[in-house]
Design a protein around this motif. Sequence first.
Motif, PDB file in Angstrom:
ATOM      1  N   LEU A 104      61.249  47.589  49.618  1.00 11.91           N
ATOM      2  CA  LEU A 104      60.893  48.914  49.111  1.00 11.91           C
ATOM      3  C   LEU A 104      61.523  50.004  49.983  1.00 11.91           C
ATOM      4  O   LEU A 104      62.027  51.012  49.473  1.00 11.91           O
ATOM      5  N   LYS A 108      64.563  49.651  46.763  1.00 15.75           N
ATOM      6  CA  LYS A 108      64.326  48.902  45.532  1.00 15.75           C
ATOM      7  C   LYS A 108      62.980  49.308  44.928  1.00 15.75           C
ATOM      8  O   LYS A 108      62.070  49.740  45.630  1.00 15.75           O
ATOM      9  N   THR A 109      62.867  49.151  43.610  1.00 16.77           N
ATOM     10  CA  THR A 109      61.608  49.449  42.928  1.00 16.77           C
ATOM     11  C   THR A 109      60.653  48.267  43.070  1.00 16.77           C
ATOM     12  O   THR A 109      61.061  47.153  43.423  1.00 16.77           O
ATOM     13  N   LEU A 110      59.378  48.517  42.776  1.00 16.55           N
ATOM     14  CA  LEU A 110      58.393  47.434  42.844  1.00 16.55           C
ATOM     15  C   LEU A 110      58.748  46.322  41.862  1.00 16.55           C
ATOM     16  O   LEU A 110      58.559  45.131  42.162  1.00 16.55           O
ATOM     17  N   SER A 111      59.278  46.668  40.689  1.00 22.26           N
ATOM     18  CA  SER A 111      59.717  45.652  39.720  1.00 22.26           C
ATOM     19  C   SER A 111      60.816  44.782  40.297  1.00 22.26           C
ATOM     20  O   SER A 111      60.783  43.543  40.187  1.00 22.26           O
ATOM     21  N   GLU A 112      61.809  45.401  40.916  1.00 16.26           N
ATOM     22  CA  GLU A 112      62.922  44.659  41.503  1.00 16.26           C
ATOM     23  C   GLU A 112      62.451  43.777  42.651  1.00 16.26           C
ATOM     24  O   GLU A 112      62.876  42.616  42.779  1.00 16.26           O
ATOM     25  N   THR A 114      59.376  42.585  43.087  1.00 16.30           N
ATOM     26  CA  THR A 114      58.551  41.512  42.536  1.00 16.30           C
ATOM     27  C   THR A 114      59.420  40.387  41.988  1.00 16.30           C
ATOM     28  O   THR A 114      59.155  39.205  42.226  1.00 16.30           O
ATOM     29  N   SER A 131      53.502  49.325  36.556  1.00 17.46           N
ATOM     30  CA  SER A 131      54.314  50.524  36.760  1.00 17.46           C
ATOM     31  C   SER A 131      54.993  50.445  38.114  1.00 17.46           C
ATOM     32  O   SER A 131      54.487  49.791  39.040  1.00 17.46           O
ATOM     33  N   ASN A 132      56.130  51.101  38.235  1.00 16.44           N
ATOM     34  CA  ASN A 132      56.766  51.246  39.549  1.00 16.44           C
ATOM     35  C   ASN A 132      56.183  52.433  40.314  1.00 16.44           C
ATOM     36  O   ASN A 132      56.451  52.590  41.508  1.00 16.44           O
ATOM     37  N   SER A 133      55.416  53.263  39.623  1.00 15.62           N
ATOM     38  CA  SER A 133      54.758  54.402  40.259  1.00 15.62           C
ATOM     39  C   SER A 133      53.450  53.942  40.900  1.00 15.62           C
ATOM     40  O   SER A 133      52.848  52.945  40.487  1.00 15.62           O
ATOM     41  N   ALA A 175      56.455  50.069  33.861  1.00 21.23           N
ATOM     42  CA  ALA A 175      57.607  49.456  34.516  1.00 21.23           C
ATOM     43  C   ALA A 175      58.580  48.949  33.456  1.00 21.23           C
ATOM     44  O   ALA A 175      58.179  48.624  32.324  1.00 21.23           O
TER      45      ALA A 175
END
Length: 319
Positions: A104, A108-112, A114, A131-133, A175
């Motif tokens: 992070l 990178k986003t939380l989706s990426e 994960t 969500s990535n937020s 997301a």
Amino acid sequence: MITVLTGGTGGAKFVDGLRQIVAPEELTIVVNTGDDLLWWGLYVSPDLDSITYMLAGKLSQERGWGVKGDTFYCLQAMGQLGQPIWFHTGDRDIATHILRSKLLADGKTLSEVTAEIAGRLGVRTAILPMSNSRVETRVGTPIGELSFEEYFVQRWYQDPVESVRYAGASDAEPAPGVIDAIRGSEAVILAPSNPVSSIAPILAVPGIREALRESRARIIAISPIVAGAAVSGPAGILMKAQGFPVSIAGVAEFYHDFLDVLIVDLQDSPSIDELQKAGMRAHCTKTLMRTSEDRIVLAKEALSLALRPPAEQAAMERA
């Protein structure tokens, strides 16, 4: 494709049953991130971790969270150094938090992140954060507003609940892949998770509840309330605080605007007629997952119901 909305220990148990009867590529798991927290400066996502560990065959079945066979030397050392240790995390579990925090911080986003962690653990099923937020479940109590983990883990959900809100939800976006999964699935299943703390944060993200309403997929939910009480945890307390009956009728009401069928436990069979008179469709079976076989049986039942033609289901209800 089958999409599951989930969070908590009940959700992880159900996913364990489902993964044993559905090809990994045919599953998409949308996971609650309202419980996420910063712990010792590390980004921790309890529900994402539990689902990832479960699909990787690494979840501790004894605890229902964390890595099986883990040690807790770091936790002990941090306590000796005067740091808070009410949120138990094992040494192998900490490695996941360190990697997530590093990725992070790298942008990178939380989706990426994960997807990368899941891939490194050999998981082929798509695991999507809601969500990535940052969306945080906040519980209002007489001593002030608490994060969900403070309320649930640190204080053992003993405080009276005055309110529940999902901070940041109104500004969040689903997301990548979440809306497409809901719209493109043959069936959507809401796991037997706490409606208020595990499913509602997902539904609070703008666009997700609307996608469920508009989806052509059959939408099934499994009640975490059995015979007027939560199977585990504070689901009953939180539902009552939100103004919902602690019953299968309360669960059905929580999901009323998009739900096709509610799966309820055999103990609630006397209440099914009343539910159906109110225009809510229900299916009765054993939902308590005390053994590994129970998880598989419930997953098979839910999947069969989710993929059953509506006319066939209606005929069964009339019978």
